[in-house]
Design an enzyme around this catalytic site. Sequence first.
Site, mmCIF file in Angstrom:
data_model
loop_
_atom_site.group_PDB
_atom_site.id
_atom_site.type_symbol
_atom_site.label_atom_id
_atom_site.label_comp_id
_atom_site.label_asym_id
_atom_site.label_seq_id
_atom_site.Cartn_x
_atom_site.Cartn_y
_atom_site.Cartn_z
ATOM 1 N N HIS A 64 0.817 -1.197 0.000
ATOM 2 C CA HIS A 64 0.000 0.000 0.000
ATOM 3 C C HIS A 64 0.857 1.255 0.000
ATOM 4 C CE1 HIS A 64 -3.074 2.767 1.475
ATOM 5 N NE2 HIS A 64 -3.950 1.839 1.187
ATOM 6 N N CYS A 65 2.157 1.105 0.334
ATOM 7 C CA CYS A 65 2.957 2.304 0.609
ATOM 8 C C CYS A 65 3.955 2.658 -0.494
ATOM 9 C CB CYS A 65 3.696 2.130 1.929
ATOM 10 S SG CYS A 65 2.576 1.996 3.321
ATOM 11 N N LEU A 66 4.933 1.770 -0.739
ATOM 12 C CA LEU A 66 6.049 2.171 -1.606
ATOM 13 C C LEU A 66 5.641 2.530 -3.033
ATOM 14 C CD1 LEU A 66 9.195 0.154 -0.536
ATOM 15 C CD2 LEU A 66 8.176 2.207 0.398
ATOM 16 N N VAL B 272 2.989 3.910 -3.882
ATOM 17 C CA VAL B 272 2.019 5.010 -3.857
ATOM 18 C C VAL B 272 2.594 6.287 -3.224
ATOM 19 C CG1 VAL B 272 -0.224 5.739 -2.911
ATOM 20 C CG2 VAL B 272 0.071 3.393 -3.755
ATOM 21 N N ASP B 273 3.162 6.152 -2.024
ATOM 22 C CA ASP B 273 3.517 7.342 -1.238
ATOM 23 C C ASP B 273 4.464 8.315 -1.944
ATOM 24 O OD1 ASP B 273 1.980 5.996 0.520
ATOM 25 O OD2 ASP B 273 3.561 5.597 1.981
#
Length: 426
Positions: free
Chosen positions: A267-269, A271-272
């Site tokens: 969910h993070c790398l 997207v963020d």
Amino acid sequence: MGSTETSARRKVLVVGLGYVGLPLAVRAAEAGFRVTGLDTDEQRVKRLEAADSYIEDIPDERLLPLLDSGRLRVSTDYADAGTFDVCVIAVPTPLRDGAPDLRCVKSAGRSVALLLRPGAVVVLESTTYPGTTEEILLPILEAGSGLRAGDGFRLGYSPERIDPGNARWQLENTPKVVSGIDDASLEAVTEFYDRIVTRTVPVSSPRTAELTKLLENTFRQVNIALVNELAMCAGPLGVDIWEAVDAAATKPFGFMPFTPGPGVGGHCLPVDPSYLSWQVRQKLQHDVRFVSLAHEINEHMPEYVVGRIEGGLAGLGRPLAGARVLVLGLAYKKNTGDVRESPAATVAELLMARGARVRAVEPYADARLLPPGVLCVELTEAEIATTDAVVVLTDHDCLDYGLVERHATYVFDARNRCRGDRIDRL
Ligand SMILES: NC(=O)c1ccc[n+]([C@@H]2O[C@H](COP(=O)([O-])OP(=O)(O)OC[C@H]3O[C@@H](n4cnc5c(N)ncnc54)[C@H](O)[C@@H]3O)[C@@H](O)[C@H]2O)c1
């Protein structure tokens, strides 16, 4: 951490009961707060009501006593929440057409505003670009509550550092960055988290806290891309990248090891860092080149892995089209079932698009979330012996790599778990 006596009188509302919100709700209830968890997903709430956790790091046994004692209540309905002393918002912040999608934050803000009362504290935990708390959430809360941020209610931002599957660093013992829109807000936010975690790290503004989170994840994304690029060059230069990383990691200062793999997921790398580059582009008309380049390299990795498998099979006189390929692991991260944005799933899809018959061993993920067309099987000697290629994509610790080493005719190992003559490593 503060006394549970003070906590017991205080009501906490956690909005969004996912990988971030559920551990926080559980921890706050264990710390003595009276916690209501809200989630718009009825299935999730039903499972929680039955003490059936969907987050690996929260075993059912932790939920049960909290639900039984009433210290943790869950609901889909904001009307059930009543008022609160502290509200933490941990809803998704995905990308839509490459741009930040803050619809969940805005809708949660509108709902929370109606429950706000003077003196209450609201904290945003969702990952987002600098300025979101003050420019997006604050006006929504003020408009819906009729209260002024600062005098009327406290507001802050505190990024989450949850690392799913990490047994050593949990919510409680990982330092937590905290911020507030003014001194009183910072004090209130810090006071709450001091009861939840062993160490809080106050920073001067929500913007700083928001950027801190994006810095941490961009740092990972860029360093993984660096080692992935070197992995693609090392083989042709006659160097084993894994050996070089291990050797560099012996340097006691100025180096931190990152390992190559089939790409980045979760969910993070993926997207963020795009939240950061989107905002810099909007406000400064500037491209964060590190983010663009890292994204490009990591995105290319599944294609590169498939090319290597095709080359390996060709060396044995077998075309990829029609070959039977056994993929080990489809989750983006080892020892978890999280397949969101998983590069392993992309590799499986690319293999099938080139005519391979793909079977997969994935002990953790929900089979309904796997790429259509992939047949899930057990890792057995017969399965390995009848496959043309075994591909290690997610190195779950529970898999028997010795069995693979003994019985496979060809292995492509993207995670450095296997040894032997028939092993082709990334
Ligand atoms: N997963 C991680 O490891 C991680 C780590 C650090 C930060 N984050 C960030 O934290 C945030 C949440 O991530 P997550 O992984 O917990 O997401 P998730 O999808 O697991 O959970 C979010 C939950 O929020 C619910 N939701 C959406 N809109 C809602 C609303 N208006 N009211 C109530 N509930 C609502 C969804 O149904 C979902 O269950 C994201 O911004 C993410 O980037 C995630």
